[in-house]
Design a protein around this motif. Structure first.
Motif, PDB file in Angstrom:
ATOM      1  N   GLY A  97       0.798  -1.225   0.000  1.00 30.16           N
ATOM      2  CA  GLY A  97       0.000   0.000   0.000  1.00 30.16           C
ATOM      3  C   GLY A  97       0.824   1.265   0.000  1.00 30.16           C
ATOM      4  O   GLY A  97       0.340   2.313  -0.412  1.00 30.16           O
ATOM      5  N   SER A  98       2.050   1.185   0.451  1.00 30.07           N
ATOM      6  CA  SER A  98       2.943   2.343   0.455  1.00 30.07           C
ATOM      7  C   SER A  98       4.374   1.847   0.568  1.00 30.07           C
ATOM      8  O   SER A  98       4.614   0.670   0.869  1.00 30.07           O
ATOM      9  N   GLY A  99       5.323   2.737   0.323  1.00 31.34           N
ATOM     10  CA  GLY A  99       6.725   2.366   0.422  1.00 31.34           C
ATOM     11  C   GLY A  99       7.612   3.554   0.148  1.00 31.34           C
ATOM     12  O   GLY A  99       7.173   4.564  -0.409  1.00 31.34           O
ATOM     13  N   THR A 100       8.862   3.435   0.523  1.00 26.59           N
ATOM     14  CA  THR A 100       9.814   4.529   0.350  1.00 26.59           C
ATOM     15  C   THR A 100      10.254   4.631  -1.107  1.00 26.59           C
ATOM     16  O   THR A 100      10.600   3.634  -1.742  1.00 26.59           O
ATOM     17  N   VAL A 101      10.233   5.846  -1.621  1.00 23.24           N
ATOM     18  CA  VAL A 101      10.670   6.116  -2.991  1.00 23.24           C
ATOM     19  C   VAL A 101      11.513   7.385  -3.005  1.00 23.24           C
ATOM     20  O   VAL A 101      11.557   8.139  -2.024  1.00 23.24           O
ATOM     21  N   VAL A 102      12.167   7.606  -4.133  1.00 20.74           N
ATOM     22  CA  VAL A 102      12.859   8.873  -4.394  1.00 20.74           C
ATOM     23  C   VAL A 102      12.189   9.487  -5.619  1.00 20.74           C
ATOM     24  O   VAL A 102      12.075   8.840  -6.667  1.00 20.74           O
ATOM     25  N   VAL A 103      11.733  10.720  -5.487  1.00 21.90           N
ATOM     26  CA  VAL A 103      11.054  11.433  -6.578  1.00 21.90           C
ATOM     27  C   VAL A 103      11.975  12.523  -7.092  1.00 21.90           C
ATOM     28  O   VAL A 103      12.454  13.360  -6.328  1.00 21.90           O
ATOM     29  N   ARG A 104      12.236  12.499  -8.393  1.00 20.92           N
ATOM     30  CA  ARG A 104      13.052  13.550  -9.013  1.00 20.92           C
ATOM     31  C   ARG A 104      12.281  14.171 -10.171  1.00 20.92           C
ATOM     32  O   ARG A 104      11.834  13.478 -11.073  1.00 20.92           O
ATOM     33  N   ALA A 105      12.128  15.484 -10.131  1.00 19.76           N
ATOM     34  CA  ALA A 105      11.409  16.189 -11.188  1.00 19.76           C
ATOM     35  C   ALA A 105      12.192  16.159 -12.485  1.00 19.76           C
ATOM     36  O   ALA A 105      13.427  16.218 -12.483  1.00 19.76           O
ATOM     37  N   ILE A 106      11.469  16.066 -13.601  1.00 17.46           N
ATOM     38  CA  ILE A 106      12.061  16.230 -14.927  1.00 17.46           C
ATOM     39  C   ILE A 106      11.649  17.616 -15.397  1.00 17.46           C
ATOM     40  O   ILE A 106      10.484  17.853 -15.732  1.00 17.46           O
ATOM     41  N   THR A 107      12.575  18.545 -15.390  1.00 18.16           N
ATOM     42  CA  THR A 107      12.272  19.935 -15.722  1.00 18.16           C
ATOM     43  C   THR A 107      12.205  20.136 -17.236  1.00 18.16           C
ATOM     44  O   THR A 107      12.573  19.254 -18.021  1.00 18.16           O
ATOM     45  N   HIS A 108      11.757  21.308 -17.643  1.00 16.98           N
ATOM     46  CA  HIS A 108      11.750  21.634 -19.067  1.00 16.98           C
ATOM     47  C   HIS A 108      13.161  21.566 -19.644  1.00 16.98           C
ATOM     48  O   HIS A 108      13.362  21.089 -20.770  1.00 16.98           O
ATOM     49  N   SER A 109      14.137  22.042 -18.884  1.00 16.96           N
ATOM     50  CA  SER A 109      15.527  21.985 -19.355  1.00 16.96           C
ATOM     51  C   SER A 109      15.984  20.546 -19.516  1.00 16.96           C
ATOM     52  O   SER A 109      16.707  20.218 -20.465  1.00 16.96           O
ATOM     53  N   ASP A 110      15.576  19.681 -18.593  1.00 19.72           N
ATOM     54  CA  ASP A 110      15.924  18.260 -18.694  1.00 19.72           C
ATOM     55  C   ASP A 110      15.335  17.650 -19.965  1.00 19.72           C
ATOM     56  O   ASP A 110      15.980  16.851 -20.646  1.00 19.72           O
ATOM     57  N   ILE A 111      14.097  18.020 -20.281  1.00 21.79           N
ATOM     58  CA  ILE A 111      13.447  17.467 -21.468  1.00 21.79           C
ATOM     59  C   ILE A 111      14.175  17.922 -22.731  1.00 21.79           C
ATOM     60  O   ILE A 111      14.465  17.119 -23.627  1.00 21.79           O
ATOM     61  N   LEU A 112      14.491  19.211 -22.803  1.00 24.15           N
ATOM     62  CA  LEU A 112      15.171  19.733 -23.984  1.00 24.15           C
ATOM     63  C   LEU A 112      16.539  19.099 -24.172  1.00 24.15           C
ATOM     64  O   LEU A 112      16.980  18.863 -25.298  1.00 24.15           O
ATOM     65  N   ALA A 113      17.220  18.810 -23.062  1.00 25.87           N
ATOM     66  CA  ALA A 113      18.569  18.237 -23.129  1.00 25.87           C
ATOM     67  C   ALA A 113      18.557  16.711 -23.138  1.00 25.87           C
ATOM     68  O   ALA A 113      19.612  16.082 -23.269  1.00 25.87           O
ATOM     69  N   GLY A 114      17.380  16.102 -22.994  1.00 26.00           N
ATOM     70  CA  GLY A 114      17.306  14.645 -22.963  1.00 26.00           C
ATOM     71  C   GLY A 114      17.875  14.051 -21.693  1.00 26.00           C
ATOM     72  O   GLY A 114      18.364  12.919 -21.698  1.00 26.00           O
ATOM     73  N   ARG A 115      17.787  14.790 -20.577  1.00 25.12           N
ATOM     74  CA  ARG A 115      18.346  14.304 -19.304  1.00 25.12           C
ATOM     75  C   ARG A 115      17.289  13.558 -18.490  1.00 25.12           C
ATOM     76  O   ARG A 115      16.834  14.031 -17.450  1.00 25.12           O
ATOM     77  N   TYR A 116      16.875  12.426 -18.991  1.00 25.21           N
ATOM     78  CA  TYR A 116      15.961  11.572 -18.239  1.00 25.21           C
ATOM     79  C   TYR A 116      16.092  10.152 -18.773  1.00 25.21           C
ATOM     80  O   TYR A 116      16.524   9.946 -19.920  1.00 25.21           O
ATOM     81  N   PRO A 117      15.761   9.140 -17.995  1.00 25.88           N
ATOM     82  CA  PRO A 117      15.937   7.744 -18.423  1.00 25.88           C
ATOM     83  C   PRO A 117      15.168   7.427 -19.696  1.00 25.88           C
ATOM     84  O   PRO A 117      13.997   7.770 -19.833  1.00 25.88           O
ATOM     85  N   GLY A 118      15.858   6.805 -20.644  1.00 25.02           N
ATOM     86  CA  GLY A 118      15.211   6.387 -21.879  1.00 25.02           C
ATOM     87  C   GLY A 118      15.057   7.477 -22.908  1.00 25.02           C
ATOM     88  O   GLY A 118      14.410   7.259 -23.936  1.00 25.02           O
ATOM     89  N   ALA A 119      15.641   8.658 -22.681  1.00 22.16           N
ATOM     90  CA  ALA A 119      15.511   9.753 -23.638  1.00 22.16           C
ATOM     91  C   ALA A 119      16.204   9.388 -24.943  1.00 22.16           C
ATOM     92  O   ALA A 119      17.320   8.877 -24.946  1.00 22.16           O
ATOM     93  N   ALA A 120      15.531   9.623 -26.060  1.00 18.10           N
ATOM     94  CA  ALA A 120      16.115   9.360 -27.375  1.00 18.10           C
ATOM     95  C   ALA A 120      16.957  10.551 -27.799  1.00 18.10           C
ATOM     96  O   ALA A 120      16.753  11.673 -27.331  1.00 18.10           O
ATOM     97  N   PRO A 121      17.936  10.339 -28.700  1.00 20.78           N
ATOM     98  CA  PRO A 121      18.771  11.453 -29.161  1.00 20.78           C
ATOM     99  C   PRO A 121      17.967  12.609 -29.729  1.00 20.78           C
ATOM    100  O   PRO A 121      18.341  13.750 -29.607  1.00 20.78           O
TER     101      PRO A 121
END
Length: 305
Positions: free
Chosen positions: A148-172
């Motif tokens: 029902g619940s558990g410990t996680v780590v949450v990291r935001a993917i910002t607009h800059s991250d999207i433009l630079a492809g800085r997130y898991p599985g980002a394509a070139p």
């Protein structure tokens, strides 16, 4: 919107659960694909729930926090989210008290090493010690349904991250895909942002728009050698009017894209960004500005004064 979300403390309910139409292969359900989406100005306003004041974060503000995640399922399936969309327990979404609506985040469960990407489209949980409320399927992929619940780590993917492809599985070519993306389906009209309309880019309140000069032609093909490709917001006979528009445009850009500047050519003061390496790059940027800010510059080729 918040009234419904505020009543949900998060976690597992006796009358909640997976529902009757469980996908056959949960592990095969793909992550949410990050893209830059429009934000309603109201989504950034502070709000208060249960006596606690929350200040939503900016679209380019880094965020990473460890804490307890909960989930919600059929009890809220089909209800409105705080973003004005319809909650789908089988979609990779989540509720968060302060991340932008909509936005994206990487959620990792250290206990088993699993990691997912979710789209934030709801507010909550408003329960002490819990930092994110996952959709049923997102929680299932992290192995959180049973407990029902558990410990996680949450990291935001910002607009800059999207433009630079800085997130898991980002394509070139992630930035190209973002520029062409359309708003998410189901978004309410009230959730659209108040941005500078295309007519404002012409600065009609100052003086009439001026057609591009011969040396500043609209680009229809590859850039000509020796020239430069720009995004042009307007051209004026008055330097003050041009600067006023540049100031307004840059206030909207807020670090997203190349700032606009005023240049003086052929008796005109032009408000534009650049130069860009190619017409394709300028077109991608123009598409991004239209999609996210409502700005509609033209692509112009500068072949010299």
């Amino acid at each position: 919107m918040l009234a419904a979300c505020a009543s949900r403390p998060g976690g597992y309910y006796q009358d909640d659960g997976p529902g009757a139409q469980v996908p056959p292969d949960i592990a095969a359900i793909p992550n949410a694909v990050p893209r830059i989406e429009r934000h309603a100005p109201a989504n950034f306003r502070p709000y208060q729930v249960f006596g606690v004041r929350y200040q939503p974060l900016g679209e380019n503000q880094p965020y990473e926090q460890a804490g307890v995640a909960s989930w919600y399922g059929r009890k809220f399936h089909g209800s409105r989210t705080a973003n004005g969309e319809i909650y789908d327990m089988y979609a990779m979404t989540a509720a968060h008290p302060t991340l932008p609506l909509p936005s994206y985040a990487v959620v990792t469960r250290p206990a088993n090493g699993r990691s997912i990407i979710v789209r934030i489209n709801d507010r909550g949980p408003f329960h002490a010690g819990r930092i994110i409320d996952l959709s049923w399927v997102a929680a299932a992929k992290l192995g959180l349904i049973g407990p029902g619940s558990g410990t996680v780590v949450v990291r935001a993917i910002t607009h800059s991250d999207i433009l630079a492809g800085r997130y898991p599985g980002a394509a070139p070519g992630a930035a190209t895909a973002v520029a062409a993306a359309s708003p998410a389906p189901g978004a309410m009209a009230a959730a659209q942002p108040a941005s500078i309309p295309a007519s404002a880019a012409r600065a009609d309140a100052f003086d009439p728009p001026v057609a591009p000069a011969a040396h500043d032609a609209l680009v229809a093909g590859p850039a000509v050698a020796g020239g430069g490709v720009y995004l042009q917001y307007g051209a004026f006979s008055s330097a003050d009017n041009a600067q006023a528009l540049a100031t307004r445009v840059n206030a909207r850009l807020e670090g997203l894209g190349i700032p606009a500047a005023v240049s003086h050519q052929a008796a005109l003061y032009k408000v534009r960004s650049g130069p860009y390496a190619s017409r394709d790059q300028a077109a991608q940027e123009a598409g991004l500005l239209l999609e996210t800010l409502g700005l509609q510059p033209v692509i112009a080729l500068d072949q010299g004064s």
